[in-house]
Scaffold this motif. Structure first.
Motif, mmCIF file in Angstrom:
data_model
loop_
_atom_site.group_PDB
_atom_site.id
_atom_site.type_symbol
_atom_site.label_atom_id
_atom_site.label_comp_id
_atom_site.label_asym_id
_atom_site.label_seq_id
_atom_site.Cartn_x
_atom_site.Cartn_y
_atom_site.Cartn_z
ATOM 1 N N ARG A 235 0.808 -1.218 0.000
ATOM 2 C CA ARG A 235 0.000 0.000 0.000
ATOM 3 C C ARG A 235 0.841 1.268 0.000
ATOM 4 O O ARG A 235 0.351 2.341 -0.302
ATOM 5 C CB ARG A 235 -0.936 0.017 1.205
ATOM 6 C CG ARG A 235 -1.972 -1.087 1.157
ATOM 7 C CD ARG A 235 -2.835 -1.097 2.410
ATOM 8 N NE ARG A 235 -3.913 -2.040 2.273
ATOM 9 C CZ ARG A 235 -5.102 -1.752 1.759
ATOM 10 N NH1 ARG A 235 -5.350 -0.544 1.319
ATOM 11 N NH2 ARG A 235 -6.028 -2.673 1.676
ATOM 12 N N SER A 236 2.107 1.140 0.378
ATOM 13 C CA SER A 236 2.960 2.330 0.445
ATOM 14 C C SER A 236 4.426 1.925 0.386
ATOM 15 O O SER A 236 4.773 0.762 0.601
ATOM 16 C CB SER A 236 2.688 3.128 1.728
ATOM 17 O OG SER A 236 2.995 2.346 2.865
ATOM 18 N N LEU A 237 5.255 2.900 0.097
ATOM 19 C CA LEU A 237 6.711 2.758 0.169
ATOM 20 C C LEU A 237 7.196 3.746 1.219
ATOM 21 O O LEU A 237 6.711 4.885 1.280
ATOM 22 C CB LEU A 237 7.364 3.079 -1.173
ATOM 23 C CG LEU A 237 6.981 2.198 -2.356
ATOM 24 C CD1 LEU A 237 7.548 2.785 -3.644
ATOM 25 C CD2 LEU A 237 7.483 0.780 -2.151
ATOM 26 N N VAL A 238 8.120 3.325 2.051
ATOM 27 C CA VAL A 238 8.692 4.208 3.066
ATOM 28 C C VAL A 238 10.137 4.486 2.685
ATOM 29 O O VAL A 238 10.916 3.570 2.446
ATOM 30 C CB VAL A 238 8.622 3.566 4.470
ATOM 31 C CG1 VAL A 238 9.249 4.487 5.507
ATOM 32 C CG2 VAL A 238 7.177 3.248 4.839
ATOM 33 N N ARG B 110 21.664 8.996 9.971
ATOM 34 C CA ARG B 110 20.726 7.984 9.479
ATOM 35 C C ARG B 110 19.304 8.335 9.885
ATOM 36 O O ARG B 110 19.073 8.803 10.998
ATOM 37 C CB ARG B 110 21.070 6.620 10.067
ATOM 38 C CG ARG B 110 22.407 6.104 9.618
ATOM 39 C CD ARG B 110 22.689 4.760 10.234
ATOM 40 N NE ARG B 110 23.900 4.209 9.666
ATOM 41 C CZ ARG B 110 24.601 3.262 10.214
ATOM 42 N NH1 ARG B 110 24.219 2.731 11.355
ATOM 43 N NH2 ARG B 110 25.679 2.815 9.624
ATOM 44 N N THR B 111 18.359 8.045 8.989
ATOM 45 C CA THR B 111 16.950 8.264 9.309
ATOM 46 C C THR B 111 16.141 6.970 9.219
ATOM 47 O O THR B 111 14.914 7.019 9.209
ATOM 48 C CB THR B 111 16.320 9.313 8.367
ATOM 49 O OG1 THR B 111 16.351 8.820 7.032
ATOM 50 C CG2 THR B 111 17.044 10.642 8.470
ATOM 51 N N SER B 112 16.797 5.826 9.165
ATOM 52 C CA SER B 112 16.073 4.559 9.049
ATOM 53 C C SER B 112 15.266 4.290 10.321
ATOM 54 O O SER B 112 15.600 4.802 11.393
ATOM 55 C CB SER B 112 17.045 3.411 8.791
ATOM 56 O OG SER B 112 17.849 3.184 9.924
ATOM 57 N N PRO B 113 14.205 3.510 10.217
ATOM 58 C CA PRO B 113 13.378 3.230 11.394
ATOM 59 C C PRO B 113 14.157 2.593 12.544
ATOM 60 O O PRO B 113 13.801 2.769 13.700
ATOM 61 C CB PRO B 113 12.316 2.266 10.862
ATOM 62 C CG PRO B 113 12.262 2.520 9.397
ATOM 63 C CD PRO B 113 13.660 2.906 9.001
ATOM 64 N N GLY B 114 15.240 1.883 12.262
ATOM 65 C CA GLY B 114 16.017 1.238 13.314
ATOM 66 C C GLY B 114 17.107 2.112 13.917
ATOM 67 O O GLY B 114 17.807 1.696 14.836
ATOM 68 N N SER B 115 17.255 3.330 13.431
ATOM 69 C CA SER B 115 18.287 4.243 13.924
ATOM 70 C C SER B 115 17.719 5.134 15.026
ATOM 71 O O SER B 115 16.505 5.313 15.130
ATOM 72 C CB SER B 115 18.802 5.128 12.784
ATOM 73 O OG SER B 115 19.429 4.339 11.809
#
Length: 115
Positions: free
Chosen positions: A26-29, A49-54
Motif C-alpha cells: 500500500r505504500s513505500l517508506v 541515518r533516518t532509518s526506522p532502526g536508527s
C-alpha cells in the motif's frame, strides 16, 4: 558538503523488495543515510541515518501512499526506480516519481510532490 553540486541533488535510484508474506503493498517508506567526512580538511567524520532502526532525529521517514494497493504473493519481487528532483517552486522540497512492477505485472508510475 564541500563537493556536492546541484546536479548531485537530483537523482534516480533502483530498488527491489521481496514480500515475506502474501498481502497488499500500500505504500513505500523512504529513509536515507549520509556520511559527512571532513577528515581530509582536518575535521571529523560522522554518519547521519533516518532509518526506522536508527536513533530518532528531527528528520523523519517519508511515506509514499500508492493510488491502488498492489496484491502480492509470498515471495513476490517488486522492482522499480525512484527518481527524485527538486521541486521547481521550493528547492528544499522534492518531486518523486516512483516506478514499480511486481513480477511480470504491469509497470506503474506515480508522482509525489514533497513541497
Amino acid at each position: 558538503m564541500l563537493t556536492v553540486t546541484d546536479a548531485d541533488l537530483d537523482f534516480t535510484a533502483p530498488f527491489a523488495l521481496t514480500a515475506h508474506t502474501a498481502g497488499e503493498l500500500r505504500s513505500l517508506v523512504l529513509h536515507f543515510d549520509t556520511d559527512f567526512d571532513l577528515t581530509a580538511q582536518g575535521g571529523t567524520s560522522s554518519r547521519f541515518r533516518t532509518s526506522p532502526g536508527s536513533p530518532p532525529t528531527h528528520w523523519k521517514q517519508t511515506v509514499l501512499y500508492l493510488r491502488r494497493p498492489l496484491p502480492l504473493a509470498a515471495g513476490a519481487r517488486v522492482e522499480g526506480t525512484l527518481s527524485l528532483s527538486r521541486n521547481g517552486n521550493y528547492e528544499r522540497g522534492y518531486d518523486i516519481a516512483a516506478t514499480l512492477r511486481a513480477g511480470d505485472g504491469p509497470v506503474d508510475t506515480q508522482i509525489f510532490s514533497m513541497s
